[in-house]
Design a protein around this motif. Sequence first.
Motif, PDB file in Angstrom:
ATOM      1  N   THR A  52     -13.601 -61.032  53.727  1.00  0.00           N
ATOM      2  CA  THR A  52     -12.090 -60.654  53.617  1.00  0.00           C
ATOM      3  C   THR A  52     -11.158 -62.134  53.289  1.00  0.00           C
ATOM      4  O   THR A  52     -10.369 -61.865  52.481  1.00  0.00           O
ATOM      5  N   ILE A  53     -11.646 -63.060  53.853  1.00  0.00           N
ATOM      6  CA  ILE A  53     -10.986 -64.283  53.481  1.00  0.00           C
ATOM      7  C   ILE A  53     -11.058 -64.841  51.986  1.00  0.00           C
ATOM      8  O   ILE A  53     -10.079 -65.332  51.415  1.00  0.00           O
ATOM      9  N   ASN A  54     -12.411 -64.436  51.404  1.00  0.00           N
ATOM     10  CA  ASN A  54     -12.332 -64.600  49.848  1.00  0.00           C
ATOM     11  C   ASN A  54     -11.435 -63.850  49.123  1.00  0.00           C
ATOM     12  O   ASN A  54     -10.914 -64.187  48.228  1.00  0.00           O
ATOM     13  N   GLY A  55     -11.359 -62.394  49.688  1.00  0.00           N
ATOM     14  CA  GLY A  55     -10.153 -61.543  49.051  1.00  0.00           C
ATOM     15  C   GLY A  55      -9.102 -61.849  49.186  1.00  0.00           C
ATOM     16  O   GLY A  55      -8.092 -61.857  48.161  1.00  0.00           O
ATOM     17  N   LEU A  56      -8.648 -62.541  50.320  1.00  0.00           N
ATOM     18  CA  LEU A  56      -7.175 -63.070  50.501  1.00  0.00           C
ATOM     19  C   LEU A  56      -7.121 -64.208  49.638  1.00  0.00           C
ATOM     20  O   LEU A  56      -5.892 -64.263  49.142  1.00  0.00           O
ATOM     21  N   THR A  57      -8.156 -65.200  49.642  1.00  0.00           N
ATOM     22  CA  THR A  57      -7.899 -66.105  48.735  1.00  0.00           C
ATOM     23  C   THR A  57      -7.469 -65.682  47.202  1.00  0.00           C
ATOM     24  O   THR A  57      -6.633 -66.511  46.483  1.00  0.00           O
ATOM     25  N   VAL A  59      -6.120 -63.121  46.158  1.00  0.00           N
ATOM     26  CA  VAL A  59      -4.761 -62.575  46.323  1.00  0.00           C
ATOM     27  C   VAL A  59      -3.765 -63.881  46.283  1.00  0.00           C
ATOM     28  O   VAL A  59      -2.575 -63.772  45.603  1.00  0.00           O
ATOM     29  N   MET A  60      -3.828 -64.920  47.058  1.00  0.00           N
ATOM     30  CA  MET A  60      -3.038 -65.874  47.181  1.00  0.00           C
ATOM     31  C   MET A  60      -3.074 -66.491  45.662  1.00  0.00           C
ATOM     32  O   MET A  60      -2.121 -67.082  45.218  1.00  0.00           O
ATOM     33  N   LEU A  61      -4.338 -66.736  44.953  1.00  0.00           N
ATOM     34  CA  LEU A  61      -4.312 -67.412  43.574  1.00  0.00           C
ATOM     35  C   LEU A  61      -3.380 -66.721  42.805  1.00  0.00           C
ATOM     36  O   LEU A  61      -2.661 -67.412  41.823  1.00  0.00           O
ATOM     37  N   ILE A  62      -3.602 -65.240  42.686  1.00  0.00           N
ATOM     38  CA  ILE A  62      -3.019 -64.490  41.726  1.00  0.00           C
ATOM     39  C   ILE A  62      -1.414 -64.656  42.005  1.00  0.00           C
ATOM     40  O   ILE A  62      -0.606 -64.799  41.116  1.00  0.00           O
ATOM     41  N   SER A  63      -1.015 -64.543  43.201  1.00  0.00           N
ATOM     42  CA  SER A  63       0.435 -64.694  43.732  1.00  0.00           C
ATOM     43  C   SER A  63       1.100 -65.833  43.279  1.00  0.00           C
ATOM     44  O   SER A  63       2.123 -66.125  42.907  1.00  0.00           O
ATOM     45  N   ALA A  64      -0.011 -67.001  43.698  1.00  0.00           N
ATOM     46  CA  ALA A  64       0.727 -68.341  43.021  1.00  0.00           C
ATOM     47  C   ALA A  64       0.987 -68.480  41.543  1.00  0.00           C
ATOM     48  O   ALA A  64       1.994 -68.918  41.349  1.00  0.00           O
ATOM     49  N   VAL A  65       0.155 -67.957  41.005  1.00  0.00           N
ATOM     50  CA  VAL A  65       0.227 -68.096  39.370  1.00  0.00           C
ATOM     51  C   VAL A  65       1.498 -67.244  38.874  1.00  0.00           C
ATOM     52  O   VAL A  65       2.419 -67.631  38.275  1.00  0.00           O
ATOM     53  N   ILE A  84      -5.862 -73.022  50.134  1.00  0.00           N
ATOM     54  CA  ILE A  84      -6.858 -73.914  50.320  1.00  0.00           C
ATOM     55  C   ILE A  84      -7.227 -73.657  51.677  1.00  0.00           C
ATOM     56  O   ILE A  84      -8.513 -73.945  52.134  1.00  0.00           O
ATOM     57  N   PHE A  85      -6.333 -73.495  52.895  1.00  0.00           N
ATOM     58  CA  PHE A  85      -6.712 -73.179  54.163  1.00  0.00           C
ATOM     59  C   PHE A  85      -7.651 -72.055  53.948  1.00  0.00           C
ATOM     60  O   PHE A  85      -8.666 -72.377  54.921  1.00  0.00           O
ATOM     61  N   LEU A  86      -7.387 -71.125  53.345  1.00  0.00           N
ATOM     62  CA  LEU A  86      -8.379 -69.897  53.607  1.00  0.00           C
ATOM     63  C   LEU A  86      -9.785 -70.313  52.942  1.00  0.00           C
ATOM     64  O   LEU A  86     -10.910 -69.879  53.779  1.00  0.00           O
ATOM     65  N   SER A  87      -9.667 -71.110  52.182  1.00  0.00           N
ATOM     66  CA  SER A  87     -11.260 -71.611  51.342  1.00  0.00           C
ATOM     67  C   SER A  87     -11.979 -72.437  52.621  1.00  0.00           C
ATOM     68  O   SER A  87     -13.124 -72.243  52.621  1.00  0.00           O
ATOM     69  N   ALA A  88     -11.171 -73.296  53.170  1.00  0.00           N
ATOM     70  CA  ALA A  88     -11.531 -74.228  53.914  1.00  0.00           C
ATOM     71  C   ALA A  88     -12.240 -73.537  55.271  1.00  0.00           C
ATOM     72  O   ALA A  88     -13.190 -73.575  55.948  1.00  0.00           O
ATOM     73  N   SER A  89     -11.348 -72.432  55.741  1.00  0.00           N
ATOM     74  CA  SER A  89     -11.741 -71.256  56.926  1.00  0.00           C
ATOM     75  C   SER A  89     -12.958 -70.668  56.467  1.00  0.00           C
ATOM     76  O   SER A  89     -13.804 -70.700  57.339  1.00  0.00           O
ATOM     77  N   VAL A 168     -16.470 -61.586  47.350  1.00  0.00           N
ATOM     78  CA  VAL A 168     -16.461 -60.324  48.005  1.00  0.00           C
ATOM     79  C   VAL A 168     -17.394 -59.509  47.460  1.00  0.00           C
ATOM     80  O   VAL A 168     -18.248 -58.688  48.111  1.00  0.00           O
ATOM     81  N   VAL A 169     -17.752 -59.507  46.038  1.00  0.00           N
ATOM     82  CA  VAL A 169     -18.627 -58.636  45.624  1.00  0.00           C
ATOM     83  C   VAL A 169     -20.285 -58.987  46.123  1.00  0.00           C
ATOM     84  O   VAL A 169     -20.847 -57.851  46.380  1.00  0.00           O
ATOM     85  N   VAL A 170     -20.500 -60.343  46.263  1.00  0.00           N
ATOM     86  CA  VAL A 170     -21.920 -60.372  46.993  1.00  0.00           C
ATOM     87  C   VAL A 170     -21.814 -60.059  48.160  1.00  0.00           C
ATOM     88  O   VAL A 170     -22.835 -59.152  48.609  1.00  0.00           O
ATOM     89  N   TYR A 171     -20.748 -59.835  49.014  1.00  0.00           N
ATOM     90  CA  TYR A 171     -20.901 -59.492  50.409  1.00  0.00           C
ATOM     91  C   TYR A 171     -20.991 -57.910  50.548  1.00  0.00           C
ATOM     92  O   TYR A 171     -21.936 -57.341  51.071  1.00  0.00           O
ATOM     93  N   LEU A 172     -20.177 -57.228  49.453  1.00  0.00           N
ATOM     94  CA  LEU A 172     -20.530 -55.790  49.302  1.00  0.00           C
ATOM     95  C   LEU A 172     -21.735 -55.355  48.733  1.00  0.00           C
ATOM     96  O   LEU A 172     -22.216 -54.230  49.302  1.00  0.00           O
ATOM     97  N   MET A 173     -22.277 -56.119  48.066  1.00  0.00           N
ATOM     98  CA  MET A 173     -23.626 -55.876  47.546  1.00  0.00           C
ATOM     99  C   MET A 173     -24.597 -56.016  48.484  1.00  0.00           C
ATOM    100  O   MET A 173     -25.602 -55.312  48.751  1.00  0.00           O
ATOM    101  N   ILE A 174     -24.690 -56.929  49.458  1.00  0.00           N
ATOM    102  CA  ILE A 174     -25.428 -57.143  50.493  1.00  0.00           C
ATOM    103  C   ILE A 174     -25.426 -56.681  51.735  1.00  0.00           C
ATOM    104  O   ILE A 174     -26.410 -56.398  52.533  1.00  0.00           O
TER     105      ILE A 174
END
Length: 179
Positions: A52-57, A59-65, A84-89, A168-174
């Motif tokens: 979920t954090i990857n997904g939020l990251t 969203v943040m990246l797209i929103s930032a652009v 960056i905080f989400l990626s570190a988390s 996110v895709v890797v998580y959903l697949m595994i």
Amino acid sequence: MAEHINLIEKKEPYKKLIVTLSIVIPVVVAILFGMPKVEGYDFSFLPPIYATINGLTAVMLISAVIAIRNGKRQLHERLMKTAIFLSASFLVMYVIYHLTSESTPFGGQGTIRYVYFFILITHILLSIVVIPFVLFTFVRALSGNFERHRKLARITFPLWLYVAVTGVVVYLMISPYYS
């Protein structure tokens, strides 16, 4: 010669730290997989959280652009700091999970297996590559070197977005194979 080194350091503040982190983080994560697991802790709840954090990251990246294209620099900065905080988390949770849990093998067969491993391998390789890109892009913005920031951000954004989305895709697949 010393003037040349000082000029480089002014252009790329924290260069040594960024290079060091870009090497140390992947090495530590790789070592982690060879270590015996810490017994007595159950962090099996973490994979959906860090997916979920990857997904939020993403969203943040797209929103930032979108924010920067609309001239909202302060919003862009806040969104990028959040990414960056989400990626570190994510990294902290990923390390905790893999320190205490065995890796889950992918159970899919046939073509989907090749698709999974292609996505996983590119995700892992680009997650290593993106570390210095993110850090240099961030430092260039903080130091006010916006021209060089923009140039590097054009490379960093798609790499980082790919890593976030494929996480996110890797998580959903595994996820069906978690015990």
